[in-house]
Design a protein around this motif. Sequence first.
Motif, PDB file in Angstrom:
ATOM      1  N   HIS A 195       0.866  -1.187   0.000  1.00  8.89           N
ATOM      2  CA  HIS A 195       0.000   0.000   0.000  1.00  8.89           C
ATOM      3  C   HIS A 195       0.903   1.237   0.000  1.00  8.89           C
ATOM      4  O   HIS A 195       1.200   1.812   1.054  1.00  8.89           O
ATOM      5  N   ARG A 196       1.317   1.638  -1.173  1.00 12.07           N
ATOM      6  CA  ARG A 196       2.328   2.688  -1.296  1.00 12.07           C
ATOM      7  C   ARG A 196       1.854   4.027  -0.729  1.00 12.07           C
ATOM      8  O   ARG A 196       2.657   4.791  -0.178  1.00 12.07           O
ATOM      9  N   ASP A 197       0.560   4.315  -0.826  1.00 12.05           N
ATOM     10  CA  ASP A 197       0.062   5.569  -0.264  1.00 12.05           C
ATOM     11  C   ASP A 197       0.175   5.560   1.257  1.00 12.05           C
ATOM     12  O   ASP A 197       0.539   6.575   1.868  1.00 12.05           O
ATOM     13  N   GLN A 198      -0.099   4.407   1.862  1.00 15.21           N
ATOM     14  CA  GLN A 198       0.001   4.299   3.311  1.00 15.21           C
ATOM     15  C   GLN A 198       1.460   4.288   3.761  1.00 15.21           C
ATOM     16  O   GLN A 198       1.795   4.778   4.837  1.00 15.21           O
ATOM     17  N   LEU A 199       2.332   3.721   2.924  1.00 16.98           N
ATOM     18  CA  LEU A 199       3.766   3.755   3.218  1.00 16.98           C
ATOM     19  C   LEU A 199       4.257   5.198   3.253  1.00 16.98           C
ATOM     20  O   LEU A 199       5.008   5.596   4.162  1.00 16.98           O
ATOM     21  N   ALA A 200       3.823   5.995   2.282  1.00 16.89           N
ATOM     22  CA  ALA A 200       4.220   7.404   2.244  1.00 16.89           C
ATOM     23  C   ALA A 200       3.688   8.141   3.469  1.00 16.89           C
ATOM     24  O   ALA A 200       4.395   8.959   4.078  1.00 16.89           O
ATOM     25  N   ALA A 201       2.438   7.826   3.838  1.00 13.05           N
ATOM     26  CA  ALA A 201       1.845   8.464   5.013  1.00 13.05           C
ATOM     27  C   ALA A 201       2.594   8.063   6.282  1.00 13.05           C
ATOM     28  O   ALA A 201       2.823   8.895   7.172  1.00 13.05           O
ATOM     29  N   PHE A 202       2.977   6.787   6.365  1.00 10.34           N
ATOM     30  CA  PHE A 202       3.701   6.309   7.539  1.00 10.34           C
ATOM     31  C   PHE A 202       5.068   6.980   7.641  1.00 10.34           C
ATOM     32  O   PHE A 202       5.509   7.360   8.722  1.00 10.34           O
ATOM     33  N   ARG A 203       5.729   7.138   6.491  1.00 17.33           N
ATOM     34  CA  ARG A 203       7.046   7.783   6.490  1.00 17.33           C
ATOM     35  C   ARG A 203       6.919   9.238   6.953  1.00 17.33           C
ATOM     36  O   ARG A 203       7.758   9.725   7.722  1.00 17.33           O
ATOM     37  N   GLU A 204       5.875   9.925   6.505  1.00 15.40           N
ATOM     38  CA  GLU A 204       5.660  11.310   6.939  1.00 15.40           C
ATOM     39  C   GLU A 204       5.369  11.370   8.433  1.00 15.40           C
ATOM     40  O   GLU A 204       5.839  12.270   9.145  1.00 15.40           O
ATOM     41  N   THR A 205       4.590  10.389   8.907  1.00 14.77           N
ATOM     42  CA  THR A 205       4.269  10.329  10.334  1.00 14.77           C
ATOM     43  C   THR A 205       5.528  10.126  11.156  1.00 14.77           C
ATOM     44  O   THR A 205       5.721  10.746  12.203  1.00 14.77           O
ATOM     45  N   CYS A 206       6.404   9.233  10.690  1.00 14.57           N
ATOM     46  CA  CYS A 206       7.665   8.983  11.394  1.00 14.57           C
ATOM     47  C   CYS A 206       8.529  10.236  11.431  1.00 14.57           C
ATOM     48  O   CYS A 206       9.176  10.537  12.441  1.00 14.57           O
ATOM     49  N   ALA A 207       8.544  10.978  10.331  1.00  4.89           N
ATOM     50  CA  ALA A 207       9.362  12.182  10.255  1.00  4.89           C
ATOM     51  C   ALA A 207       8.861  13.264  11.210  1.00  4.89           C
ATOM     52  O   ALA A 207       9.641  13.999  11.809  1.00  4.89           O
ATOM     53  N   SER A 208       7.545  13.329  11.368  1.00  2.01           N
ATOM     54  CA  SER A 208       6.962  14.336  12.252  1.00  2.01           C
ATOM     55  C   SER A 208       7.025  13.921  13.715  1.00  2.01           C
ATOM     56  O   SER A 208       6.925  14.756  14.616  1.00  2.01           O
ATOM     57  N   GLY A 209       7.154  12.596  13.947  1.00  2.00           N
ATOM     58  CA  GLY A 209       7.222  12.095  15.321  1.00  2.00           C
ATOM     59  C   GLY A 209       5.875  11.971  15.990  1.00  2.00           C
ATOM     60  O   GLY A 209       5.787  11.672  17.182  1.00  2.00           O
ATOM     61  N   ALA A 210       4.797  12.187  15.242  1.00  2.00           N
ATOM     62  CA  ALA A 210       3.455  12.121  15.830  1.00  2.00           C
ATOM     63  C   ALA A 210       2.647  11.021  15.159  1.00  2.00           C
ATOM     64  O   ALA A 210       2.775  10.766  13.967  1.00  2.00           O
ATOM     65  N   GLY A 211       1.833  10.364  15.938  1.00  2.00           N
ATOM     66  CA  GLY A 211       0.873   9.423  15.374  1.00  2.00           C
ATOM     67  C   GLY A 211       1.390   8.045  15.051  1.00  2.00           C
ATOM     68  O   GLY A 211       0.632   7.212  14.562  1.00  2.00           O
TER      69      GLY A 211
END
Length: 400
Positions: free
Chosen positions: A254-270
């Motif tokens: 699920h590449r869209d969710q992978l991108a979302a997860f990577r952004e979440t990791c970068a922000s440190g939230a969620g």
Amino acid sequence: MSEPITYLQHWDRTDAFDPPAVLRELGAEQPLSRMVYPDGHVGWLATGLEVAKEVLSSPAFSHNFHSAHFPVTKKGEPFPAMPIIPGMFIHMDPPEHTRYRTMLTGEFTTHRMAALGERIEVAAAEQLTTLRGLGSPADLVTGYVQPLCRTVLNDLLGLSAGSGAVLARLSETANDDDVPVEDEFAASKEAFLHLRDLVEKERADPGDSMIGRLTGVPGLTDREITNMLLVVFAAGLTTCEGALAATSLALLHHRDQLAAFRETCASGAGVPNAVEELLRYTTVNQYQIFRTALSDVEVGGHLVRAGDTVTISLPAANRDGSRFAHPDLLDLDRDPSGHLAFGYGVHICLGQRLARTLLTIALRTLVTGLPELTLDGPVDAVRLRSRTPVFSVHELLVRW
């Protein structure tokens, strides 16, 4: 469906991420339905989330394997009745189960998991470096998932790398459907003897480890300690490896969710919420959750008779549309609270804090450390471990 189904007929997956279609359909139409067990027993199958919680939390049901009927076979034959084994607390009811479990709860406190989390951070970074060194493409299972999970379990129990490797090899053999039954039993016996030797050595000279602390519990025998450790190691290793492999596959597909997860990791939230959704979506524990009624009891509008076994399909319950909107979609923004990936009730997974910590760190390290990570081939080419207690994959080829 008016006729009782059998689990054996309906547990093959046609999709890497979804439980068998018939189980999801039953969850919506008949949350509790009749099921024929391999030994001829006509019991029940729970596929709805609320019914599953009702059975798992009710003292009217036993987790004692001696009186249970198994939903699957062992090499094509019905499972024989299993005696109660001292220390094998996972197969016990309160108060015996409570006594053993209480001895282990201190090993999984928030404080201990925080300390272990720091070591997992280091181990994940080191294993990612090793994975890079293998070159692209590589097998994520043998190059990252297995070595990392085994390092963590060794650290948790206080095992040397050598002892951990021996126990991991024996655990694989003991749970391999492709080896003869006698080889499985031999592997289980060897694992018991190996751990018992470690317990005896630790009793003579206790160290600051789970094994050492258990040897200091008054009245606890070496046999009990060995079986308790076998439960923690075998169950922990299998489920952690399966969950990390399955959640990695889900993100990579699920590449869209992978991108979302990577952004979440970068922000440190969620990140914790995203991991909960991944746990709900993949739910690797497939069929080893079953209970037997101690007396007549009404569940979900049905009368379950004393002696009836109810198998709970956690994957189906976690796709219950009455609780999760569009349940077959992986949505890292949803509220996945209330999922049953770790079970429910007094037998809820003892190591759930460890699993959450491991998955959070391992997935974050993987997706941020290899930003171009992708599957090496179509998802349909991934060989699934679908006829095992814990869902996983044989290998997971990736490139970057």
